[in-house]
Write a protein that holds these residues in place. Structure first.
Motif, PDB file in Angstrom:
ATOM      1  N   HIS A 167       0.645  -1.231  -0.020  1.00  0.00           N
ATOM      2  CA  HIS A 167       0.121   0.091   0.058  1.00  0.00           C
ATOM      3  C   HIS A 167       0.897   1.427  -0.137  1.00  0.00           C
ATOM      4  CE1 HIS A 167      -3.747   2.328   0.622  1.00  0.00           C
ATOM      5  NE2 HIS A 167      -3.121   2.817   1.699  1.00  0.00           N
ATOM      6  N   THR A 168       1.979   1.190   0.513  1.00  0.00           N
ATOM      7  CA  THR A 168       2.964   2.375   0.994  1.00  0.00           C
ATOM      8  C   THR A 168       4.083   2.475  -0.175  1.00  0.00           C
ATOM      9  OG1 THR A 168       4.282   1.435   2.611  1.00  0.00           O
ATOM     10  CG2 THR A 168       2.362   2.692   3.279  1.00  0.00           C
ATOM     11  N   GLY A 169       4.652   1.449  -0.503  1.00  0.00           N
ATOM     12  CA  GLY A 169       5.725   1.280  -1.318  1.00  0.00           C
ATOM     13  C   GLY A 169       6.962   1.648  -0.740  1.00  0.00           C
ATOM     14  N   SER A 170       6.816   1.671   0.712  1.00  0.00           N
ATOM     15  CA  SER A 170       8.042   1.878   1.556  1.00  0.00           C
ATOM     16  C   SER A 170       9.224   0.765   1.536  1.00  0.00           C
ATOM     17  CB  SER A 170       7.599   2.095   3.039  1.00  0.00           C
ATOM     18  OG  SER A 170       8.646   2.219   3.732  1.00  0.00           O
ATOM     19  N   VAL A 171      10.198   1.229   1.271  1.00  0.00           N
ATOM     20  CA  VAL A 171      11.430   0.077   1.187  1.00  0.00           C
ATOM     21  C   VAL A 171      11.668  -0.109   2.659  1.00  0.00           C
ATOM     22  CG1 VAL A 171      14.158   0.025   0.768  1.00  0.00           C
ATOM     23  CG2 VAL A 171      12.622   1.095  -0.814  1.00  0.00           C
ATOM     24  N   ALA A 172      11.691   0.667   3.689  1.00  0.00           N
ATOM     25  CA  ALA A 172      11.810   0.312   4.924  1.00  0.00           C
ATOM     26  C   ALA A 172      10.921  -0.484   5.467  1.00  0.00           C
ATOM     27  CB  ALA A 172      11.958   1.748   5.815  1.00  0.00           C
ATOM     28  N   MET A 173       9.279  -0.336   5.274  1.00  0.00           N
ATOM     29  CA  MET A 173       8.510  -1.186   5.387  1.00  0.00           C
ATOM     30  C   MET A 173       8.653  -2.544   4.808  1.00  0.00           C
ATOM     31  SD  MET A 173       5.625  -1.812   7.149  1.00  0.00           S
ATOM     32  CE  MET A 173       5.067  -0.374   7.439  1.00  0.00           C
ATOM     33  N   LEU A 174       9.337  -2.664   3.484  1.00  0.00           N
ATOM     34  CA  LEU A 174       9.707  -3.735   2.926  1.00  0.00           C
ATOM     35  C   LEU A 174      10.714  -4.668   3.820  1.00  0.00           C
ATOM     36  CD1 LEU A 174       9.261  -5.597   0.348  1.00  0.00           C
ATOM     37  CD2 LEU A 174      11.091  -4.430  -0.591  1.00  0.00           C
ATOM     38  N   GLY A 175      11.571  -3.745   3.941  1.00  0.00           N
ATOM     39  CA  GLY A 175      12.618  -4.358   4.795  1.00  0.00           C
ATOM     40  C   GLY A 175      12.064  -5.097   6.242  1.00  0.00           C
ATOM     41  N   SER A 176      11.037  -4.264   6.853  1.00  0.00           N
ATOM     42  CA  SER A 176      10.371  -4.905   8.092  1.00  0.00           C
ATOM     43  C   SER A 176       9.644  -6.026   7.941  1.00  0.00           C
ATOM     44  CB  SER A 176       9.391  -3.929   8.665  1.00  0.00           C
ATOM     45  OG  SER A 176       8.760  -4.327  10.017  1.00  0.00           O
ATOM     46  N   LEU A 177       8.839  -5.922   6.426  1.00  0.00           N
ATOM     47  CA  LEU A 177       8.219  -7.114   5.968  1.00  0.00           C
ATOM     48  C   LEU A 177       9.351  -8.437   6.037  1.00  0.00           C
ATOM     49  CD1 LEU A 177       5.920  -8.786   4.911  1.00  0.00           C
ATOM     50  CD2 LEU A 177       6.474  -7.613   2.629  1.00  0.00           C
ATOM     51  N   ALA A 178      10.294  -8.311   5.363  1.00  0.00           N
ATOM     52  CA  ALA A 178      11.509  -9.211   5.258  1.00  0.00           C
ATOM     53  C   ALA A 178      11.695  -9.661   6.456  1.00  0.00           C
ATOM     54  CB  ALA A 178      12.607  -9.014   4.257  1.00  0.00           C
ATOM     55  N   ASP A 179      11.875  -9.071   7.474  1.00  0.00           N
ATOM     56  CA  ASP A 179      12.465  -9.508   8.812  1.00  0.00           C
ATOM     57  C   ASP A 179      11.422 -10.253   9.574  1.00  0.00           C
ATOM     58  OD1 ASP A 179      14.430  -9.089  11.111  1.00  0.00           O
ATOM     59  OD2 ASP A 179      12.782  -8.416  11.949  1.00  0.00           O
ATOM     60  N   ARG A 232      17.317  -2.797  -3.564  1.00  0.00           N
ATOM     61  CA  ARG A 232      16.270  -1.994  -4.030  1.00  0.00           C
ATOM     62  C   ARG A 232      16.342  -0.613  -3.479  1.00  0.00           C
ATOM     63  NH1 ARG A 232       9.787  -3.506  -3.852  1.00  0.00           N
ATOM     64  NH2 ARG A 232       9.040  -1.379  -4.012  1.00  0.00           N
ATOM     65  N   ALA A 233      16.814  -0.492  -2.042  1.00  0.00           N
ATOM     66  CA  ALA A 233      17.068   0.661  -1.555  1.00  0.00           C
ATOM     67  C   ALA A 233      17.978   1.682  -2.192  1.00  0.00           C
ATOM     68  CB  ALA A 233      17.480   0.600   0.012  1.00  0.00           C
ATOM     69  N   ILE A 234      19.023   1.034  -2.728  1.00  0.00           N
ATOM     70  CA  ILE A 234      20.398   1.746  -3.451  1.00  0.00           C
ATOM     71  C   ILE A 234      19.584   2.388  -4.726  1.00  0.00           C
ATOM     72  CG2 ILE A 234      22.199   1.587  -4.847  1.00  0.00           C
ATOM     73  CD1 ILE A 234      23.158  -0.367  -2.698  1.00  0.00           C
ATOM     74  N   LEU A 235      18.632   1.658  -5.236  1.00  0.00           N
ATOM     75  CA  LEU A 235      18.031   2.192  -6.582  1.00  0.00           C
ATOM     76  C   LEU A 235      16.934   2.975  -6.245  1.00  0.00           C
ATOM     77  CD1 LEU A 235      17.202  -1.299  -8.323  1.00  0.00           C
ATOM     78  CD2 LEU A 235      18.843   0.479  -8.890  1.00  0.00           C
ATOM     79  N   ALA A 236      16.465   2.967  -5.017  1.00  0.00           N
ATOM     80  CA  ALA A 236      15.412   4.192  -4.625  1.00  0.00           C
ATOM     81  C   ALA A 236      15.973   5.455  -4.307  1.00  0.00           C
ATOM     82  CB  ALA A 236      14.498   3.541  -3.573  1.00  0.00           C
ATOM     83  N   LEU A 237      17.229   5.213  -3.845  1.00  0.00           N
ATOM     84  CA  LEU A 237      18.081   6.293  -3.421  1.00  0.00           C
ATOM     85  C   LEU A 237      18.622   7.220  -4.663  1.00  0.00           C
ATOM     86  CD1 LEU A 237      19.171   7.619  -0.622  1.00  0.00           C
ATOM     87  CD2 LEU A 237      21.257   6.384  -1.076  1.00  0.00           C
ATOM     88  N   GLN A 238      18.797   6.463  -5.634  1.00  0.00           N
ATOM     89  CA  GLN A 238      19.222   7.229  -6.976  1.00  0.00           C
ATOM     90  C   GLN A 238      17.957   8.208  -7.497  1.00  0.00           C
ATOM     91  OE1 GLN A 238      20.464   4.310  -9.405  1.00  0.00           O
ATOM     92  NE2 GLN A 238      22.489   3.850  -8.360  1.00  0.00           N
ATOM     93  N   SER A 239      16.847   7.686  -7.382  1.00  0.00           N
ATOM     94  CA  SER A 239      15.639   8.465  -7.715  1.00  0.00           C
ATOM     95  C   SER A 239      14.780   8.494  -6.514  1.00  0.00           C
ATOM     96  CB  SER A 239      15.114   7.945  -8.976  1.00  0.00           C
ATOM     97  OG  SER A 239      14.840   6.532  -8.852  1.00  0.00           O
ATOM     98  N   PRO A 240      14.906   9.316  -5.519  1.00  0.00           N
ATOM     99  CA  PRO A 240      13.827   9.199  -4.334  1.00  0.00           C
ATOM    100  C   PRO A 240      12.534   9.599  -4.752  1.00  0.00           C
ATOM    101  CG  PRO A 240      15.580  10.876  -3.977  1.00  0.00           C
ATOM    102  CD  PRO A 240      15.884  10.167  -5.266  1.00  0.00           C
ATOM    103  N   GLN A 241      11.321   8.958  -4.363  1.00  0.00           N
ATOM    104  CA  GLN A 241       9.989   9.350  -4.481  1.00  0.00           C
ATOM    105  C   GLN A 241       9.426   9.408  -3.043  1.00  0.00           C
ATOM    106  OE1 GLN A 241       8.257   6.596  -7.159  1.00  0.00           O
ATOM    107  NE2 GLN A 241       9.621   7.295  -8.762  1.00  0.00           N
ATOM    108  N   ALA A 277      15.004   9.503   3.262  1.00  0.00           N
ATOM    109  CA  ALA A 277      15.017   8.762   4.546  1.00  0.00           C
ATOM    110  C   ALA A 277      14.421   7.409   4.522  1.00  0.00           C
ATOM    111  CB  ALA A 277      13.982   9.696   5.484  1.00  0.00           C
ATOM    112  N   ASP A 278      13.702   7.291   3.688  1.00  0.00           N
ATOM    113  CA  ASP A 278      13.111   5.794   3.379  1.00  0.00           C
ATOM    114  C   ASP A 278      13.980   4.789   2.829  1.00  0.00           C
ATOM    115  OD1 ASP A 278      10.830   3.850   3.515  1.00  0.00           O
ATOM    116  OD2 ASP A 278      11.135   3.976   1.435  1.00  0.00           O
ATOM    117  N   PRO A 279      14.634   5.003   1.880  1.00  0.00           N
ATOM    118  CA  PRO A 279      15.848   4.212   1.196  1.00  0.00           C
ATOM    119  C   PRO A 279      16.933   4.075   2.246  1.00  0.00           C
ATOM    120  CG  PRO A 279      15.630   6.149  -0.172  1.00  0.00           C
ATOM    121  CD  PRO A 279      14.540   6.241   0.745  1.00  0.00           C
ATOM    122  N   VAL A 280      17.542   5.214   2.922  1.00  0.00           N
ATOM    123  CA  VAL A 280      18.533   5.320   3.705  1.00  0.00           C
ATOM    124  C   VAL A 280      18.202   4.316   4.832  1.00  0.00           C
ATOM    125  CG1 VAL A 280      19.713   6.400   5.518  1.00  0.00           C
ATOM    126  CG2 VAL A 280      19.528   7.489   3.218  1.00  0.00           C
TER     127      VAL A 280
END
Length: 315
Positions: free
Chosen positions: A37-49, A104-113, A183-186
């Motif tokens: 729903h959010t597309g958040s990389v940080a949330m994706l990391g939490s999901l993986a954990d 994925r976070a590195i890719l998002a950091l190159q073009s943050p949204q 902040a999210d990709p970092v």
């Protein structure tokens, strides 16, 4: 704690392990929807954990069940090392997830949204923290009553999840309310590094068990000190220890007066075993009896020059 007491407490530990599995499944479904729903990389990391938490909880459930089973004809030392093998399997999954999230976070950091509907992601993380806190409280009650090492390790793992969910809240809040789009990709990269560090520690512990690494020096010294206080014991050498899952094993050669009868020497051994069972109830002890002054000519530890300072010590 006696064997009978440990068996009586196994169902309680099983219930705690099942609660851990149920909690991980609930959080996995909740965070999967939030990440989509959010597309958040940080949330994706939490999901993986959380997905890895589910695997860890299943391994804990397996370990607790296995701990209640006695050694069999083909596994005289029990089945504890199955936990180490399962842990290595988890390490492979953790490492793969950390690499994927980091990339994925590195890719998002190159073009943050901007993330979508960050308030929803924050709400999900708050629910996750509250639910995890309830599980932690229940697990601590079980640990207090049973002393289960497996549940204790699971409890420590879920404590780190509280910090991880707090990091997700921070990333989403900075992105949504402060406009810090990077902040999210970092935070995603930080989570990937944290997962990688957890994989390293898990692999180290698993390999130590598979390689029969000795107990820590302080634990070995405390164990020998109890034995050395027993009357009639005149020396200890060839002291070896190892762990296998929740089980621990110790063996050593014990010296007594060579003039004693077999019955008298046996009584001394039984007194030493009784004292060690009282001070270290979870350790299986094997003692070899030697007359004082006896020197083993085929001791591989002596040949390898790895004899600790108390080997051969005369009490």
């Amino acid at each position: 704690m006696t064997i009978e007491e440990r068996r009586r407490f196994i169902p309680l530990a099983m219930r705690a392990a099942l609660a851990s599995v149920a909690m991980a499944m609930f959080l996995l479904a909740l965070k999967a929807f939030a990440a989509w729903h959010t597309g958040s990389v940080a949330m994706l990391g939490s999901l993986a954990d959380t997905g890895l938490d589910l695997l860890a909880s299943l391994v804990t459930l397996y370990g607790v069940k296995l701990a209640g089973e006695p050694a069999d004809h083909d596994h005289r030392f029990g089945h504890g090392k199955a936990e180490a093998l399962a842990a290595l399997f988890q390490v492979a999954l953790i490492t793969a997830s950390a690499l994927a999230i980091g990339w994925r976070a590195i890719l998002a950091l190159q073009s943050p949204q901007r993330t979508a509907d960050a308030e929803f992601g924050i709400g999900v993380s708050v629910i996750a923290i509250a639910a995890t806190a309830l599980l932690l409280l229940y697990q601590r009650r079980v640990i207090h009553r049973t002393g289960s090492v497996a549940i204790m390790a699971d409890n420590m793992h879920y404590q780190s999840d509280v910090l991880l969910n707090a990091a997700v809240i921070g990333a989403l809040a900075l992105d949504q309310f402060a406009g810090v789009t990077w902040a999210d990709p970092v935070f995603g990269i930080a989570i990937a590094l944290w997962l990688g560090w957890g994989a390293f520690k898990a692999s180290s512990n698993a390999i130590d068990q598979l390689m029969d690494k000795e107990w820590p020096e302080a634990q070995r010294a405390a164990f020998i000190e109890v034995a050395a206080r027993q009357p009639g014991l005149m020396g200890i050498h060839d002291f070896r220890t190892r762990r296998s899952g929740a089980h621990e094993f110790a063996q050593f050669h014990m010296e007594v007066d060579p003039a004693l009868t077999v019955a008298a020497a046996h009584n001394i051994v039984e007194n030493v075993e009784r004292a060690l069972r009282h001070s270290h109830p979870k350790v299986e002890v094997l003692i070899h009896l030697d007359p004082q002054g006896h020197v083993d000519t085929d001791n591989p530890l002596v040949e390898a020059d790895v004899t600790p300072h108390w080997f051969g010590k005369r009490m």
